[in-house]
Design an enzyme around this catalytic site. Structure first.
Site, PDB file in Angstrom:
ATOM      1  N   HIS A 222       9.494   9.506   1.165  1.00  0.00           N
ATOM      2  CA  HIS A 222       8.405   8.541   0.911  1.00  0.00           C
ATOM      3  C   HIS A 222       7.215   9.327   0.336  1.00  0.00           C
ATOM      4  O   HIS A 222       7.349   9.953  -0.705  1.00  0.00           O
ATOM      5  CB  HIS A 222       8.118   7.809   2.224  1.00  0.00           C
ATOM      6  CG  HIS A 222       7.192   6.628   2.149  1.00  0.00           C
ATOM      7  ND1 HIS A 222       6.849   5.998   0.986  1.00  0.00           N
ATOM      8  CD2 HIS A 222       6.535   5.940   3.143  1.00  0.00           C
ATOM      9  CE1 HIS A 222       6.022   4.987   1.234  1.00  0.00           C
ATOM     10  NE2 HIS A 222       5.805   4.933   2.543  1.00  0.00           N
ATOM     11  N   HIS A 261      14.132   5.039  -6.604  1.00  0.00           N
ATOM     12  CA  HIS A 261      13.311   4.122  -5.812  1.00  0.00           C
ATOM     13  C   HIS A 261      14.191   3.022  -5.251  1.00  0.00           C
ATOM     14  O   HIS A 261      15.137   2.590  -5.908  1.00  0.00           O
ATOM     15  CB  HIS A 261      12.213   3.507  -6.694  1.00  0.00           C
ATOM     16  CG  HIS A 261      11.070   2.952  -5.926  1.00  0.00           C
ATOM     17  ND1 HIS A 261      11.113   1.698  -5.373  1.00  0.00           N
ATOM     18  CD2 HIS A 261       9.876   3.489  -5.596  1.00  0.00           C
ATOM     19  CE1 HIS A 261       9.972   1.482  -4.737  1.00  0.00           C
ATOM     20  NE2 HIS A 261       9.207   2.551  -4.857  1.00  0.00           N
ATOM     21  N   ASP A 315       5.536   9.399  -7.449  1.00  0.00           N
ATOM     22  CA  ASP A 315       5.313  10.770  -6.986  1.00  0.00           C
ATOM     23  C   ASP A 315       5.618  11.816  -8.050  1.00  0.00           C
ATOM     24  O   ASP A 315       5.319  12.995  -7.872  1.00  0.00           O
ATOM     25  CB  ASP A 315       6.190  11.056  -5.751  1.00  0.00           C
ATOM     26  CG  ASP A 315       5.683  10.337  -4.513  1.00  0.00           C
ATOM     27  OD1 ASP A 315       4.460  10.259  -4.347  1.00  0.00           O
ATOM     28  OD2 ASP A 315       6.506   9.855  -3.715  1.00  0.00           O
TER      29      ASP A 315
END
Ligand code: ACO
Ligand code: OAA
Length: 379
Positions: A222, A261, A315
């Site tokens: 995460h 994802h 990210d």
């Protein structure tokens, strides 16, 4: 109502309704209050998006000014807490420190045990304001430096950068950081928001929800992925080694950090905004070493994984933006928390208006008709 079909990882399970955030993973669309993330990034600020999600509407000038003034008035944290942060062992994961500091912060809040909608809203504002001061103080304490007193004449983003370096950032640096915060504020029922809601659903307090969410965000699947991306870039070393490195990882069936994802099966729109900013900085100041490696990784990943719906996520590029701002990689995930605290609070407050205890079930696959065997009789 019980079903025996297992939704591993709760994939596709709908447990509540929300008016805050919408994601279309196939087309790579993200909206807050129906407004595309690109428009928020281009026109808004962290303060405005936070208030919009907490209140459920685009604020008026008067509402935004009042909210901003309240955030500014609540930036300082108790001196005892700053002293305690200075006593944390050196070299710890800053997310551990943040989890501890937010929990400690709750001890000083006289309203912390109140769980009415009004109290949750008041505490949300304090949490949003003070998270920034805590992260900056942790960063400095870990370097043996004194915390910097927050200023009330800077934006949330600008004040954070100021408290980090004890140096006023340029307007461009503040703006870039503000955009990064805007991009991270909320993202539907991601693992940390879900964790926050699960905690709040027991009618636990707002500090407990924040602490649980910080713990969930910390993991590399995460929020922790942004730091893991930088570790990967450091391990790769130079752009010419990137393609072979990624190919070898994929051949060994290893995951590439900052990629993939649960919901997006196309480009995460936030990664496109961040890539454009990273590219803009690269054009202005020369391509950074990190940016050049990321370009090669992105191409290699898309060649190999796009057919399986695996693309760069938020990210992937955020670290280069933070690193261009001179922020150490260990602080990338705390910065994610700095932004996401608004999303956690808004989602918790929305859920609590019609709370029901979260309590899913598991299919039992253990022993049946067993009996207790005394320890001395066990083989
Ligand atoms: C802010 C955020 O939280 S964004 C996500 C940040 N996390 C990361 O960047 C970590 C790397 N990515 C991942 O681990 C995953 O993509 C997740 C956990 C984020 C989401 O993926 P999920 O939908 O749960 O997919 P899951 O982990 O079950 O993997 C499904 C398949 O895709 C592959 N896959 C998923 N992500 C990746 C990746 N990053 N690199 C290579 N392969 C991947 C898996 O190996 C698996 O392959 P298999 O079916 O051959 O076994
Ligand atoms: O939605 C998710 O699962 C993860 C994510 O991108 C986020 O929390 O920003």
């Amino acid at each position: 109502m019980t079903t025996t079909a297992i939704a591993k990882g709760l994939e596709g399970v709908l447990f509540t309704e929300t008016k805050l955030t919408f994601i279309n993973g196939t087309e790579g669309i993200l909206t807050h209050l129906g407004i595309p993330i690109q428009e928020w990034a281009e026109n808004s600020t962290f303060e405005e998006l936070s208030l919009a999600l907490l209140s459920g509407h685009l604020p008026t000038t008067a509402e935004l000014e009042a909210f901003d003034a309240k955030l500014k008035a609540n930036r300082a944290v108790p001196q005892e807490l700053l002293e305690s942060i200075k006593s944390y062992p050196r070299g710890i994961n800053p997310m551990q420190a943040l989890r501890t500091a937010v929990s400690h912060l709750g001890l000083f809040d006289q309203q912390s045990e109140e769980t009415t909608a009004e109290a949750r809203m008041e505490i949300s504002v304090r949490l949003i304001a003070q998270m920034s001061t805590l992260i900056a103080a942790i960063n400095r304490a870990q370097q043996g430096l004194e915390p910097v007193t927050p200023r009330t004449d800077l934006t949330h983003a600008g004040n954070f950068l100021y408290m980090l370096k004890n140096e006023e950032p340029t307007p461009e640096q503040s703006k870039l950081f503000d955009i990064a915060l805007v991009l991270h504020v909320d993202h539907g029922m991601n693992a940390s928001t879900f964790t926050a809601i699960a905690t709040a659903s027991t009618l636990s307090d707002q500090y407990s929800t924040a602490v649980s969410a910080i713990g969930a965000l910390k993991g590399p699947l995460h929020g922790g992925a942004n730091e893991a991306v930088m570790d990967m870039l450091d391990e790769i070393g130079t752009p010419d080694k990137a393609a072979d490195f990624i190919t070898a990882k994929l051949d060994a069936k290893e995951k590439i950090m900052g990629v993939g994802h649960r919901v997006y099966k196309y480009f995460d729109p936030r990664s496109r905004v961040l890539r454009d900013y990273a590219a803009h900085v690269a054009e202005k100041e020369g391509k950074s070493h990190y940016y050049q490696i990321l370009e090669v990784i992105e191409k290699t990943v898309i060649d190999r994984l796009a057919s399986r719906g695996i693309y760069p996520n938020v990210d992937f590029y955020s670290g280069t933006v933070y690193s261009d701002l001179g922020i150490a990689k260990e602080y990338f995930t705390p910065i994610f928390a700095l932004a996401r605290i608004s999303g956690w609070c808004a989602s918790v407050n929305e859920y609590e208006r019609d709370n029901r205890l979260l309590r899913p079930d598991a299919v039992y696959s253990g022993a049946v008709d067993a009996h207790y065997v005394k320890i001395e009789d066990r083989k």
